[in-house]
Enzyme design. Structure first.
Site, PDB file in Angstrom:
ATOM      1  CG  ASP A 396      22.924 -24.583  32.412  1.00 18.09           C
ATOM      2  OD1 ASP A 396      23.669 -23.658  32.047  1.00 18.09           O
ATOM      3  OD2 ASP A 396      23.228 -25.386  33.322  1.00 18.09           O
ATOM      4  CD  GLU A 399      27.368 -22.582  27.488  1.00 15.39           C
ATOM      5  OE1 GLU A 399      27.221 -23.812  27.587  1.00 15.39           O
ATOM      6  OE2 GLU A 399      26.833 -21.766  28.238  1.00 15.39           O
ATOM      7  CG  ASP A 490      28.359 -22.271  36.529  1.00 17.09           C
ATOM      8  OD1 ASP A 490      27.152 -21.997  36.696  1.00 17.09           O
ATOM      9  OD2 ASP A 490      28.749 -23.300  35.961  1.00 17.09           O
TER      10      ASP A 490
HETATM   11  C1  GLC Z   1      25.698 -25.342  35.164  1.00 18.43           C
HETATM   12  C2  GLC Z   1      24.834 -24.109  35.400  1.00 18.43           C
HETATM   13  C3  GLC Z   1      24.370 -24.106  36.840  1.00 18.43           C
HETATM   14  C4  GLC Z   1      23.615 -25.391  37.119  1.00 18.43           C
HETATM   15  C5  GLC Z   1      24.495 -26.599  36.837  1.00 18.43           C
HETATM   16  C6  GLC Z   1      23.754 -27.905  36.963  1.00 18.43           C
HETATM   17  O1  GLC Z   1      26.868 -25.253  35.892  1.00 18.43           O
HETATM   18  O2  GLC Z   1      25.516 -22.936  35.069  1.00 18.43           O
HETATM   19  O3  GLC Z   1      23.576 -22.975  37.089  1.00 18.43           O
HETATM   20  O4  GLC Z   1      23.190 -25.413  38.447  1.00 18.43           O
HETATM   21  O5  GLC Z   1      25.000 -26.518  35.510  1.00 18.43           O
HETATM   22  O6  GLC Z   1      22.679 -27.955  36.104  1.00 18.43           O
END
Ligand code: GLC
Length: 799
Positions: A396, A399, A490
């Site tokens: 995650d 980017e 998200d």
């Molecule tokens: C980002 C991710 C989400 C995750 C959060 C905390 O917003 O897209 O899925 O729960 O980070 O890690």
């Protein structure tokens, strides 16, 4: 652009102009690579040699022969390859792409470019313009919002962390500059193999043109022949790679939440799933499992014994997946940071020192995944987690996301970071001029996540060679399908996001990403019981089915909404497990041919404008049309059935009403429990029994639902569901005439059968006079139910 010179080699044709070049090759049958180089100074024009170019996305590097024919009178040079030809007009610098039969597929109306001398590196603007006939649809473009046909939209390719996003937000997390043109039933493909920041205007500004623009010095384009959408996709995924077959458990139900506090809470989630008799295959651990957001650590006050937790979960048939963010806390003494510094693995700022920012960890540094030694190091960091029993990894913020930049003792919000000190920044990420070895961030931003996923995938293949890696990623680029599944980031608990997820996942699938899903029933915001049900009904057909929610939002595990929502959700999760033989086979097909499990109706009705507009329904594979309810309070929905004959198969069972002829709009009744579905004539669906978790993909109980027709064909792929051992492929071929229906079964592969029961449900047959080859049969309400022996090979139904 004008070309006045030509160099011919057996596998390469290059046109030369005063400062520009056009280089043509063919890496695969039906695929041409056309490098458009408009900018002087990039390559050595005088020496007639183009600089070699690195690709992060392409994995097919063959060089097929080309032949050239010059038509001086017409001012044309025709470059002929297997399956395609390119007709170049050197005087104009334009080209036309043709099928072998001569039909025009695409037309480039020119390309141009500028180099803008700048510090610390020159900047570029390279443009290419394609003709867009008014009746051409433009599909694909990766993870984008909007309808299936992207005509009239404008997109930026710059991986971006956006919270929250909306039905019109662009860019999002992924950059896949691939599109499929569709006109008069014929498809062709266009892929711009550039990792630089890109933009495309899909006949929005000028309805007759699709214009691409790159911040890099050239436009390295690949052109793909069809003629059908599936052919284009096969070729595109032969070029950029196909998704490996995932472990079976990753197709089961997944539960996640940002905000599960500790091991105790994880245990109670698993316990509650089981107490409510709900299927579950895996639970995710979000950022709170780490010590102070330090990647590759455990907060021992919350997780005193991670291996013990993994073992307890495993005893319930549940796997653990941990989140892994790229940003490394810049804290001397923290092993990962110390190693990264010592190995020179980190992204540097323009002045040459390690670039620091803030993400969850503060301050944070960023591994440079564009370099091989960094990927190898990162891959090996998975070792301790693998040994602990962590089964999968969730990449995650890749980017990469960066909320603030740090310069000395000062931190700056990204939007107001002083460009003079920190470089130009676009979106919450690193500055354009940040250094990745000898490349700059502007060039490699979009492939940062691809490098991280590659590091993880290759590391896991080495660390646990007997297991298939499971990786989930938010960001990515063309080729990401080789390493990871993708979820759409998200989203929110809005009905609009439920609907949007269909076109987004179809677009991803048409761009090579077969393994994908969206957070059910929305990450942000407050879901209702009705929304949970409707979203789970849709999610039951997402390749990746994960319930996930954000910290601070109400909990949204199925039991939080009470009845009747819990019971209906359970029914749908059970249906998901019944569908696994089909879904698993589709994922196998994706690994072989690149076709996604979720497909748009237009894929098999390419000249049907009504099918093209159906982006709130989809096909699972080729045969099952799924039309979930996507609006609040609805008990009916409209759906268009494309050409063919369609058997109502609502909720994976026979429902009232007879077979429908296609090419018509129908109104389906869909109370809260129901998802309208139809099975195509000639199609078959393999289902199994529900289970609380997956075990093996060598199915003990199998039921084929077969919509009898003059020709039936179906496939089933089986194996252990994990690892790289023996497999078995089953093929059913049926032939129907007025007086009989014959079904033959052949198998291939070394996996011994585990079948205990096998049933055939044959639809659309009149009451049979005789059934040969069955152990037992009955005719119930227009369905012929046949029990067959495990090793059956032939069934004959006399009518
Ligand atoms: C980002 C991710 C989400 C995750 C959060 C905390 O917003 O897209 O899925 O729960 O980070 O890690």
């Amino acid at each position: 652009m004008r070309f006045n010179d030509l160099s011919l080699e057996p596998t390469r044709v290059t046109f030369w102009g005063a400062s520009a070049a056009l280089e043509i090759r063919s890496p695969l049958p039906g695929v041409l690579r056309v490098r458009h180089i408009p900018s002087p100074g990039h390559s050595s024009m005088a020496a007639r040699e183009l600089a070699a170019k690195h690709s992060w996305s392409v994995v097919a590097h063959a060089e097929l022969p080309l032949s050239v024919r010059q038509d001086k009178a017409a001012g044309l040079t025709v470059v002929q390859a297997e399956g395609l030809s390119l007709e170049v007009r050197p005087e104009q610098g334009t080209w036309v792409l043709r099928e072998p039969g001569g039909r025009e597929l695409a037309r480039c109306e020119g390309f141009s470019g500028e180099t803008m001398p700048d510090y610390p590196v020159n900047r570029y603007r390279s443009r290419l313009s394609l003709h867009a006939p008014p009746d051409e649809a433009w599909l694909g473009f990766g993870e984008k919002v909007g309808t299936l046909d992207k005509r009239g939209m404008h997109f930026v390719f710059w991986n971006t962390d956006v919270v929250p996003h909306h039905p019109d937000t662009d860019p999002l997390y992924q950059s896949i500059p691939f599109s499929m043109g569709l006109r008069g039933g014929t498809a062709w493909g266009f892929f711009l193999d550039e990792s630089w920041r890109l933009e495309v205007d899909v006949a929005a500004e000028d309805p007759t043109r699709v214009r691409w623009e790159s911040a890099g010095p050239e436009l390295d384009a690949y052109l793909f022949a069809g003629p059908l959408p599936a052919d284009v996709l096969r070729r595109y995924t032969a070029l950029t790679g196909r998704p490996p077959l995932p472990p079976l458990w990753s197709l089961g139900v997944q539960q996640s939440r940002w905000g599960y506090e500790n091991a105790r809470e994880i245990r109670s989630v698993i316990r509650d799933y089981r107490a409510h008799q709900l299927p579950l295959d895996c639970v995710y651990l979000d950022i709170d499992y780490m010590e102070g957001y330090k990647v590759w650590t455990w907060d021992r006050s919350r997780y005193p014994d991670p291996a013990g937790l993994a073992g307890e979960a495993a005893a319930q048939g549940v796997k653990l997946v941990t989140i892994i963010d790229p940003a490394v806390k810049a804290e001397p003494g923290y092993r990962v940071y110390d190693e990264a510094l010592a190995g020179d693995y980190l992204v540097r700022n323009d002045r040459g020192s390690v670039l620091l920012g803030e993400v969850w960890p503060k301050p944070a540094a960023f591994p440079d995944f564009t370099r091989e030694p960094v990927r190898t190091w990162w891959g090996q960091l998975h070792r301790a987690f693998v040994e602990t029993g962590v089964a999968g990894f969730w990449n995650d913020m890749n980017e990469p996301a960066c909320f603030r930049l740090i310069n000395g003792n000062e931190t700056f919000p990204i939007n107001s970071a002083p460009a003079a000190d920190l470089g130009k920044v676009e979106g919450p990420t690193l500055p354009h001029d940040a250094r990745h070895g000898d490349r700059r961030h502007l060039e490699v931003h979009n492939v940062y996540a691809l490098g991280m996923a590659r590091a993880a995938y290759e590391g896991l293949r080495e660390l646990a060679p007997e297991r298939r890696p499971f990786l989930l990623t938010r960001a990515g680029a063309a080729g990401i399908q080789r390493y990871a599944a993708v979820w759409t980031g998200d989203n929110s608990s809005y009905w609009a996001h439920l609907e949007l997820s269909i076109a987004m996942l179809l677009g991803l699938g048409l761009s090579g990403v077969a393994f994908s899903g969206a957070d059910v029933p929305g990450f942000l915001g407050r879901a209702t019981g009705e929304m949970l049900v409707r979203w789970t009904q849709l999610g039951a057909f997402y390749p990746l089915l994960r319930n996930h929610s954000a910290k601070g939002t109400p909990y949204q595990e199925p039991w939080r909404f009470g009845e009747p929502y819990l019971s209906i959700t359970r029914e749908w999760l059970e249906r998901r497990y019944r569908l696994l033989p089909t879904l698993y086979t589709l994922m196998y097909e994706a690994s072989q041919e690149g076709l996604p499990a979720m497909r748009p109706l237009v894929m098999y009705a390419p000249d049907d404008q009504e099918a093209l507009r159906m982006d709130d329904a989809f096909l699972l594979g080729r045969e099952l049309l799924v039309a979930p309810v996507i609006r609040q309070g609805r008990s009916h929905r409209h759906v268009y059935l494309p050409e063919g004959r369609w058997l109502p198969f609502f909720d994976l069972g026979l429902s009232a009403g007879g077979v429908r002829e296609g090419r018509q709009h129908v109104l389906a009744e869909a109370p809260l429990r129901t998802v309208p579905m139809w099975l195509r004539a000639g199609g078959a669906l393999a289902l199994t029994e529900p289970a609380l978790h997956t075990t093996s993909a060598n199915w003990a109980h199998l039921t084929w639902h077969i919509h009898a027709a003059p020709r039936v064909e179906a496939h089933l792929y089986e194996d252990a569901g994990e690892g790289y051992g023996a497999s078995r492929r089953t093929r059913l071929v049926g032939e129907g005439t007025a007086d009989r229906f014959v079904l033959e079964r052949t198998t291939e592969g070394a996996l011994p059968s585990a079948r205990e029961t096998e049933t055939l449900c044959l639809y659309a047959l009149t009451e049979p006079k005789e059934v040969l080859g069955a152990r037992e049969h009955r005719y119930v309400e227009d369905v012929l139910l046949v029990e067959v022996e495990a090793g059956w090979t032939r069934l004959e139904v006399r009518l």
